[in-house]
Design an enzyme around this catalytic site. Sequence first.
Site, PDB file in Angstrom:
ATOM      1  N   HIS A  66      -5.066   2.862  -3.076  1.00 47.94           N
ATOM      2  CA  HIS A  66      -4.342   1.597  -3.246  1.00 47.94           C
ATOM      3  C   HIS A  66      -4.781   0.586  -2.201  1.00 47.94           C
ATOM      4  O   HIS A  66      -4.985   0.949  -1.040  1.00 47.94           O
ATOM      5  CB  HIS A  66      -2.832   1.801  -3.051  1.00 47.94           C
ATOM      6  N   PRO A  67      -4.848  -0.670  -2.597  1.00 49.51           N
ATOM      7  CA  PRO A  67      -5.022  -1.716  -1.590  1.00 49.51           C
ATOM      8  C   PRO A  67      -3.680  -1.981  -0.905  1.00 49.51           C
ATOM      9  O   PRO A  67      -2.634  -1.642  -1.439  1.00 49.51           O
ATOM     10  CB  PRO A  67      -5.446  -2.933  -2.421  1.00 49.51           C
ATOM     11  N   PHE A 119       1.714   1.208   3.176  1.00 50.80           N
ATOM     12  CA  PHE A 119       3.030   1.174   2.539  1.00 50.80           C
ATOM     13  C   PHE A 119       2.843   1.270   1.033  1.00 50.80           C
ATOM     14  O   PHE A 119       2.131   0.467   0.431  1.00 50.80           O
ATOM     15  CB  PHE A 119       3.740  -0.136   2.924  1.00 50.80           C
ATOM     16  N   ALA A 123       5.695  -1.623  -7.139  1.00 49.02           N
ATOM     17  CA  ALA A 123       5.795  -3.069  -6.980  1.00 49.02           C
ATOM     18  C   ALA A 123       6.083  -3.819  -8.277  1.00 49.02           C
ATOM     19  O   ALA A 123       6.452  -4.989  -8.229  1.00 49.02           O
ATOM     20  CB  ALA A 123       4.488  -3.599  -6.366  1.00 49.02           C
TER      21      ALA A 123
END
Length: 169
Positions: A66-67, A119, A123
């Site tokens: 993940h970015p 984190f 989203a």
Amino acid sequence: MTLDDLNNASSQERADFFHSQCAARRWVERMTQSAPFASKEAVLSAARDHWATMNERDWREAFDGHPMIGNMDTLRAKYQSSRGHSSQEQSGVDGASDETLQALADENQAYLNRHGFIFIVFASGKSADQMLDQLRARINNSTEQELKLAAAQQLKITLLRLDTQLTDA
């Protein structure tokens, strides 16, 4: 991709598809070996079952796929296989104030420094301010707590990706 396409794909094509949903190699291997699937729900069930067998190393590997939330440069440059997913999932950062985006960047870095991984939050449907609030609420948790919370969030993300990318027909 249709369920038939997935079931008739080569092992490598299935692995590539599952890797675009979640970057944990052991999970990808188990999902690939679970084919053929009788239904989309069978795919989702296998995804849940296999995720439940993963350990911290697997979770961290998935997180590395993940970015960082709000970091669109990283999104474009590093995560080509999940770029479309992540940009849609993080659409809540679009239109956010520069102040909020800077706070997300700063506090994501503080989270990474504290816990050793970025984190992870489901989203979809959240604004940048909501994600920032969740980051702030979780940053002071123990790393053990955060690993478990992030792993649960990762599963939700993976299931959403599978649900939206796979059709029964």
